[in-house]
Design a protein around this motif. Sequence first.
Motif, mmCIF file in Angstrom:
data_model
loop_
_atom_site.group_PDB
_atom_site.id
_atom_site.type_symbol
_atom_site.label_atom_id
_atom_site.label_comp_id
_atom_site.label_asym_id
_atom_site.label_seq_id
_atom_site.Cartn_x
_atom_site.Cartn_y
_atom_site.Cartn_z
ATOM 1 N N PHE A 1 -13.839 -35.007 27.698
ATOM 2 C CA PHE A 1 -13.654 -33.572 27.901
ATOM 3 C C PHE A 1 -14.558 -33.162 29.066
ATOM 4 N N LYS A 2 -13.983 -32.621 30.123
ATOM 5 C CA LYS A 2 -14.807 -32.266 31.279
ATOM 6 C C LYS A 2 -14.211 -31.076 32.002
ATOM 7 N N ASP A 3 -15.100 -30.127 32.371
ATOM 8 C CA ASP A 3 -14.622 -28.944 33.087
ATOM 9 C C ASP A 3 -15.810 -28.213 33.696
ATOM 10 N N THR A 4 -15.496 -27.237 34.538
ATOM 11 C CA THR A 4 -16.521 -26.353 35.090
ATOM 12 C C THR A 4 -16.327 -24.967 34.501
ATOM 13 N N LEU A 5 -17.428 -24.248 34.327
ATOM 14 C CA LEU A 5 -17.375 -22.918 33.743
ATOM 15 C C LEU A 5 -18.277 -21.985 34.531
ATOM 16 N N LYS A 6 -17.897 -20.739 34.592
ATOM 17 C CA LYS A 6 -18.753 -19.701 35.133
ATOM 18 C C LYS A 6 -19.132 -18.795 33.973
ATOM 19 N N VAL A 7 -20.420 -18.690 33.694
ATOM 20 C CA VAL A 7 -20.853 -18.004 32.478
ATOM 21 C C VAL A 7 -21.936 -16.971 32.774
ATOM 22 N N THR A 8 -22.136 -16.121 31.794
ATOM 23 C CA THR A 8 -23.314 -15.259 31.758
ATOM 24 C C THR A 8 -24.351 -15.979 30.906
ATOM 25 N N GLU A 9 -25.558 -16.086 31.371
ATOM 26 C CA GLU A 9 -26.590 -16.828 30.640
ATOM 27 C C GLU A 9 -26.722 -16.308 29.212
#
Length: 331
Positions: free
Chosen positions: A58-66
């Motif tokens: 399972f692999k991906d990139t994410l943009k998150v709020t800390e």
Amino acid sequence: MKSIFTGILVGLLSLSAFAQKNYLTFEAKIENRNGDKLYILGPKKFKKEINLNKSGVFKDTLKVTEGMYRLNDGVENTSLFLKNGMDLKLTLNAKEFDESIVYSGKGAKENNFLAQTALYEEHYNYPELFAADETAFEKMTLNKKQTDLKRLADAKLEPAFAAMYTKEIEGATEDLQRYYKEEQKVKKLNNAPSPTFEYENHKGGKTKLEDLRGKYVYIDVWATWCGPCIAEIPHMKRVEEQFHGKNIEFVGISVDTKKDYEKWKKFVTTKDLKGIQLFADNDWNSDFVKAYGITGIPRFILIDPKGNIVNANADRPSSPSLTALLSELLK
């Protein structure tokens, strides 16, 4: 010319570094996985679905709020601390979910702390805490809070996480105090006649509590979306098998909403749930649920053959103390 090229190169590298800080990478290798999808759930309805790739990872990139998130594999879940710039790698065995979690990469230290905390919480003696009188409860709760804060300080984690988790500990302490007060109210129901119900039976028709008079009744209030409820299913089946043919009925009451009625019907069938499976008439607002003050699930209730409450908040099927009690009552 060279200085111009160097300046452009430095600028591109700076932009690249800046871009990397605006997302995180997440990778998971899972043995005995429960499915081919993972879900990361977070604040403001954040949801990221990560699919198994051709390499079995399972692999991906994410943009998150800390902040704090949950990782869910459709059956089990665990806490995550995420912020952009992390390069987080996870390995685990789904058959020993919490016990096998190990993180590596940037962000591993904080997330390994969370995984170890989950194990620590599993072994904390909450039954003793909630069985204590008010004075002892306050003392034990304060001691737990101080111990938790010391564990956090000793771990020497990054300041932002430490500040965030300090609030988690303080919030958990408040939750314990609130739950304890609710428990005291629930205990007052014991030995009194049980509120009744008359709900749709998965096998057809309706079943009411009075139909079961003359037998002990062990009730599981649950829902198809409830992870802890689902985790108790194998234990419930084991208890039902152990006491099969004895003077006791096992009853499941779903508090799923009406829109999930078909989901409930299918779930009961596919999971081969035993006992008497009922669907509450108005989910959380059903009279039986409200009469018992149920605000969290799973919730287990034990009623005697005369219809009186033995325990309005009985032990879970996974607790050895439940089988010990039933063995004594049904001998």
